[in-house]
Design an enzyme around this catalytic site. Structure first.
Site: not given
Ligand SMILES: O=C(CO)[C@H](O)[C@H](O)COP(=O)(O)O
Length: 275
Positions: A79, A81-82, A134, A136, A148-149, A156
């Protein structure tokens, strides 16, 4: 590609050009267009909202991770943007013939995968996942993570724990010597959340209930998220266990000894794989 055109039809005195394309070509065209529309959305809106590296750094890291996905695999979809870029790349490969089944870590990723034509599967149909890709929020050099951002840490972690291989994709800004600058997300049940938060604060952090659009943020599992500001986490494993012992805590965003590979995208276009 097989297609025919140039068959003229005359209807009510008007001449029409009939173009016949195979369904697969039409489907691929629609999917490609759908993907680029979503890309524009991500570039214009989300890019500016998220801290950290650029979308391009995230994209190149995610793209490399997809090289590890092979025919017949069960794939965990992360989950954020990456992870979005990984899902998008997977969808393109699926439309080129890659045969996979996926399990998503959030409703958001599930909806995206479905929209892009990736077949989804549930835990009732499988024993384990071959590979999960995934993102991070922070990664240290022992591959401990803060996640968890995006509020999806519980699903996850369940998906990561069921995976033979967990591949983490990040932009360079996520690499840290010590975890903790990013506030640690902790998923807690609604009932008694006030006392759970007080108990979290006793672990020497500033605990803040996550809000979204002036309302308390609710996870896909119907729980709250508390963002715990530690600044620096000396012993991630010990802290992970201490937090999860607090009644009311469902799980926290520390992923210790879970990641197998970390793929990092850099500003100069370089991608590094850390083992
Ligand atoms: O743990 C997450 C979501 O719960 C995401 O992997 C984490 O927040 C990184 O997010 P992004 O790829 O948007 O920078």
């Amino acid at each position: 590609m097989v297609f025919s055109y140039g068959i003229r039809q005359q209807l009510n005195g008007k001449v029409y050009l009939k173009i016949t394309l195979p369904l697969k070509v039409i489907k691929t065209y629609i999917i490609r267009n759908m993907i680029s529309t979503i890309d524009c959305f991500y570039y214009t809106i989300i890019k500016n909202k998220f801290k950290g590296g650029t979308m391009e750094e995230k994209r190149i890291a995610a793209k490399r991770a997809v090289d590890y996905v092979h025919d017949g695999m069960i794939v965990g979809l992360g989950t954020g943007t990456t992870a979005y870029w990984a899902i998008k790349k997977l969808a393109l490969k699926v439309h080129e013939g890659l045969n996979i089944k996926a399990i998503a870590t959030s409703i958001q990723s599930e909806e995206l995968a479905r929209k892009l034509g990736i077949s989804l599967i549930s835990f009732s149909d499988i024993d384990e996942i071959d590979i999960t890709i995934d993102g991070a929020d922070e990664v240290d050099y022992n591959f401990n993570l803060i996640k968890g951002g995006g509020g999806a840490l519980l699903r996850e972690k369940i998906v990561a724990a069921a995976s033979k291989q967990l591949v983490i994709v990040v932009d360079q800004s996520k690499l840290v010597n010590r975890l903790g600058l990013f506030p640690l997300p902790v998923e807690i049940v609604k009932f008694g959340h006030e006392v759970t938060m007080k108990n979290l604060s006793k672990l020497q952090c500033k605990a803040k209930l996550r809000m979204k659009n002036e309302k308390v943020f609710v996870t896909d599992n119907g729980n709250y998220i508390v963002d715990c500001h530690f600044d620096s986490i000396e012993n991630p494993k010990e802290l992970h266990n201490k937090i999860n012992l607090i009644p009311g805590v469902v799980d926290n965003g520390l992923f210790v000894d879970m990641a197998d590979k970390v793929i990092v995208g850099y500003q100069n276009g370089e991608v590094k794989e850390l083992y």
